[in-house]
Design a protein around this motif. Structure first.
Motif, short mmCIF file in Angstrom:
data_model
loop_
_atom_site.label_atom_id
_atom_site.label_comp_id
_atom_site.label_asym_id
_atom_site.label_seq_id
_atom_site.Cartn_x
_atom_site.Cartn_y
_atom_site.Cartn_z
N TYR A 15 -1.00 -4.59 3.79
CA TYR A 15 -0.36 -4.11 2.57
C TYR A 15 0.86 -3.23 2.86
CZ TYR A 15 -4.09 -5.72 -0.52
OH TYR A 15 -4.94 -6.49 -1.24
N CYS A 44 -8.31 -2.04 -1.52
CA CYS A 44 -8.89 -2.10 -0.17
C CYS A 44 -10.32 -1.56 -0.17
CB CYS A 44 -8.05 -1.29 0.82
SG CYS A 44 -6.46 -2.03 1.24
N LEU A 51 0.83 -1.19 0.00
CA LEU A 51 0.00 0.00 0.00
C LEU A 51 0.87 1.25 0.00
CD1 LEU A 51 -2.81 1.26 0.29
CD2 LEU A 51 -2.65 0.91 2.73
N TRP A 72 -11.17 -2.44 8.72
CA TRP A 72 -10.58 -1.81 7.52
C TRP A 72 -9.08 -1.60 7.73
CZ3 TRP A 72 -13.68 2.26 4.39
CH2 TRP A 72 -14.98 1.80 4.16
N TRP A 108 -10.44 4.48 10.42
CA TRP A 108 -9.94 4.41 9.06
C TRP A 108 -9.42 5.76 8.58
CZ3 TRP A 108 -7.94 1.58 5.49
CH2 TRP A 108 -7.94 1.99 4.16
N PHE A 122 -7.06 -4.87 7.68
CA PHE A 122 -6.87 -5.38 6.34
C PHE A 122 -5.83 -4.55 5.58
CE2 PHE A 122 -7.90 -5.51 1.79
CZ PHE A 122 -7.83 -6.87 1.56
N ALA A 123 -5.96 -3.24 5.62
CA ALA A 123 -5.04 -2.35 4.90
C ALA A 123 -3.62 -2.47 5.44
CB ALA A 123 -5.52 -0.91 4.99
#
Length: 140
Positions: free
Chosen positions: A43, A19, A5, A36, A68, A39-40
């Motif tokens: 990356y 994402c 990311l 969120w 987030w 998960f992000a």
């Protein structure tokens, strides 16, 4: 292995878009900001991952772990493109459609950058015209 990311110095928009697409497609899985962020975070790579783990070790109550927008703000402010409008303008003015590229694919790429800036219709139309190959101008 996922595409990072955040690379060493700049944000990579594509994984961020991945994402957001994942969050929208799995509304029942990603029901909270914390999900969120988790998960992000998978990356993150390089110095961005180092930054995340440093904050985790020394300030585990930081809002970026549960919010987030705080996560995105933290990493965009440290690793994002400084001026996203200028960057989009640069990409848009240098964009050229190759003779063997699908027109629709090119227009989608053009629109992606155009949405980030506030040019009027005539300016965008001119820039699109400049970016198209001669054989398409002949048809138009």
């Amino acid at each position: 292995m996922p595409v990072p990311l955040f690379r060493m110095t700049t944000i990579e928009a594509q994984p961020l878009e991945v994402c957001l697409t994942m969050f929208q497609s799995k509304l029942h899985t990603f029901t909270s900001d914390q999900a969120w962020v988790a998960f992000a975070m998978s990356y993150l790579q390089g110095i961005a991952l180092d930054h995340y783990t440093t904050i985790l070790c020394f300030n585990s109550s930081h809002p970026l772990f549960t919010n987030w927008q705080a996560f995105v703000n933290e990493f965009f402010s440290k690793f994002g493109v400084y001026d996203m409008v200028t960057e989009a303008e640069r990409k848009l003015t240098s964009l050229r459609m190759s003779t063997n590229k699908c027109f629709t694919a090119f227009v989608v790429q053009f629109e992606k950058e155009a949405y980030k800036i506030s040019w009027n219709y005539n300016a965008l139309r001119f820039q699109l015209s400049e970016a198209l190959p001669k054989h398409i101008h002949d048809v138009l």
